[in-house]
Design an enzyme around this catalytic site. Sequence first.
Site, PDB file in Angstrom:
ATOM      1  CE1 TYR A   1      -4.218  -2.115   5.319  1.00 54.45           C
ATOM      2  CE2 TYR A   1      -3.368   0.041   4.688  1.00 54.45           C
ATOM      3  CZ  TYR A   1      -3.958  -1.157   4.346  1.00 54.45           C
ATOM      4  OH  TYR A   1      -4.281  -1.423   3.034  1.00 54.45           O
TER       5      TYR A   1
ATOM      6  CB  SER B   1      -0.892   0.020   1.247  1.00 54.41           C
ATOM      7  OG  SER B   1      -1.572   1.260   1.378  1.00 54.41           O
TER       8      SER B   1
END
Length: 249
Positions: free
Chosen positions: A155, A142
């Site tokens: 995350y 990401s």
Amino acid sequence: MSFTDQVVVVTGAAQGIGRSVAEAYALAGAKVVLADVQEAEGAAAAASIRHEGGQAIFVHCDVRREQDIQELFETTVKEFQQIDVLVNNAGVSRWKSPYELTVEEWDDVLNINVRSCFLASREAARHMKKNEHGGAIVNMASTRAMMSEPHSEAYAASKGAITALTHAMAVSLGKDQIRVNCISPGWIETGDVSKLADTDHAQHPSGRVGVPSDISRACLYLSDPANTFVTGTNLVIDGGMTRKMIYED
């Protein structure tokens, strides 16, 4: 790009980006194994691919469990005899203040996003190394590995770890002709794009928010058997947002 006679495993394939990736491989001629913890959605996704003339099966898999991951690849080989491509797409996020995030929540994010990525790659590689042509692994990282919003510590850490794991495994598995790459998506809208505001699109240098097919095409590129010189890379697909300087007035 043709993936005829190739066997592709996609984790987190019941919906969103994962389902789009599975559908893209099936359309390109691959035999696809959709793995997910969501049984109803995963089975429906596989059935939809078969309805369109593709070859696909669904396998229930909780990527937090090593045994589930091992059984996923055992089932794949039993059904299709080989494994050519793995897309590690399964992932979860927890948006919570670092003052409140529990160690159990931290561990859950890291186990689902990172540990499963290693375990699945390890198990897939055991089979890929038997192939004359080796194989390809694509991990889903990401842009949050490089930039953050508040309360995204677990995350962000997990996605940063995936980028590092990718180049490490690319080096370790290269001798077996197994290529390992990752993709760092930016804003990929998995819902109704028509509900987005014009300002959502306009803030991107590309002029639009991303959609799942943007990521699917990247997976096909990175795992194309002809692209043997592409390994250890992190392909950022974010409409240019990580290259845009943003200052507040």
